[in-house]
Design an enzyme around this catalytic site. Sequence first.
Site, PDB file in Angstrom:
ATOM      1  N   TYR A  26       0.837  -1.202   0.000  1.00  0.00           N
ATOM      2  CA  TYR A  26       0.000   0.000   0.000  1.00  0.00           C
ATOM      3  C   TYR A  26       0.871   1.251   0.000  1.00  0.00           C
ATOM      4  O   TYR A  26       0.642   2.190  -0.774  1.00  0.00           O
ATOM      5  CB  TYR A  26      -0.929  -0.017   1.207  1.00  0.00           C
ATOM      6  CG  TYR A  26      -1.763   1.232   1.347  1.00  0.00           C
ATOM      7  CD1 TYR A  26      -2.762   1.531   0.422  1.00  0.00           C
ATOM      8  CD2 TYR A  26      -1.547   2.126   2.397  1.00  0.00           C
ATOM      9  CE1 TYR A  26      -3.528   2.684   0.532  1.00  0.00           C
ATOM     10  CE2 TYR A  26      -2.304   3.278   2.519  1.00  0.00           C
ATOM     11  CZ  TYR A  26      -3.284   3.554   1.585  1.00  0.00           C
ATOM     12  OH  TYR A  26      -4.025   4.700   1.694  1.00  0.00           O
ATOM     13  N   GLU A  48     -11.815   6.442   3.729  1.00  0.00           N
ATOM     14  CA  GLU A  48     -11.281   7.327   4.768  1.00  0.00           C
ATOM     15  C   GLU A  48     -12.357   7.644   5.800  1.00  0.00           C
ATOM     16  O   GLU A  48     -12.078   7.742   7.003  1.00  0.00           O
ATOM     17  CB  GLU A  48     -10.735   8.615   4.153  1.00  0.00           C
ATOM     18  CG  GLU A  48      -9.528   8.445   3.239  1.00  0.00           C
ATOM     19  CD  GLU A  48      -8.265   8.004   3.957  1.00  0.00           C
ATOM     20  OE1 GLU A  48      -8.261   7.957   5.205  1.00  0.00           O
ATOM     21  OE2 GLU A  48      -7.268   7.711   3.264  1.00  0.00           O
ATOM     22  N   TRP A  56      -6.359   2.292  10.079  1.00  0.00           N
ATOM     23  CA  TRP A  56      -6.417   2.136   8.628  1.00  0.00           C
ATOM     24  C   TRP A  56      -6.149   0.685   8.238  1.00  0.00           C
ATOM     25  O   TRP A  56      -6.649   0.203   7.222  1.00  0.00           O
ATOM     26  CB  TRP A  56      -5.411   3.071   7.958  1.00  0.00           C
ATOM     27  CG  TRP A  56      -5.379   2.911   6.469  1.00  0.00           C
ATOM     28  CD1 TRP A  56      -4.376   2.406   5.713  1.00  0.00           C
ATOM     29  CD2 TRP A  56      -6.437   3.226   5.549  1.00  0.00           C
ATOM     30  NE1 TRP A  56      -4.733   2.386   4.380  1.00  0.00           N
ATOM     31  CE2 TRP A  56      -5.991   2.900   4.257  1.00  0.00           C
ATOM     32  CE3 TRP A  56      -7.712   3.775   5.707  1.00  0.00           C
ATOM     33  CZ2 TRP A  56      -6.767   3.084   3.120  1.00  0.00           C
ATOM     34  CZ3 TRP A  56      -8.498   3.961   4.568  1.00  0.00           C
ATOM     35  CH2 TRP A  56      -8.026   3.614   3.296  1.00  0.00           C
TER      36      TRP A  56
END
Length: 206
Positions: A26, A48, A56
């Site tokens: 990522y 988000e 996250w």
Amino acid sequence: MSTAIMGEDGLARCPWGLSAPDYVAYHDDEWGRPVRDDQGLYERLCLEAFQSGLSWLTILRKREGFRAAFVGFDPEKVAAFGPDDVERLMADAAIVRNRAKIDATIANARAALDLPGGLAATAWRYADPDSPSYTDMADVPAYTDASKALAKELKKHGFRFVGPTTAYALMQACGLVDDHLTGCAFSASSRPEGPGALRPRGRCDR
């Protein structure tokens, strides 16, 4: 350590990019690379928003579940969701089952379709190619004047769960600013031949 650190492959990375195996690809292949299409921006905005109050890493590991549940984050398809879809999503263990965030995802699809010029064009008006470079993670801001302005504009057009911090996370993730730390091999300044120049790219989840 909160400065760029060397990975086993000899490339320096932002420390969070080596904090879990899921983060490596990522960080290297996606975070901070420009996303300029409406659907890509919409997906990232929604993820988000779901991340708010969570790690996250939780969202990243559920990402394919989110994509399946929200039909690839196609704004036109999500905008057509009704009460039965909300109940389906609330029963889907593959995503974060938060009714307010699910409702916001649907509302944001409708807002994105109505946004003059589109979501990507709107967001990129707030891009800062000359944003400061940071050496230490502690110096990276949680939000900026630009993210406050972006959040304000999106809210004006009916978007939900998009405060200045969420807007800034979107800007960081989608390349509107480059918040890879100084010394990180994946910062824009360290990619002389463009994205993927440093190593063969794997699947990009953008």
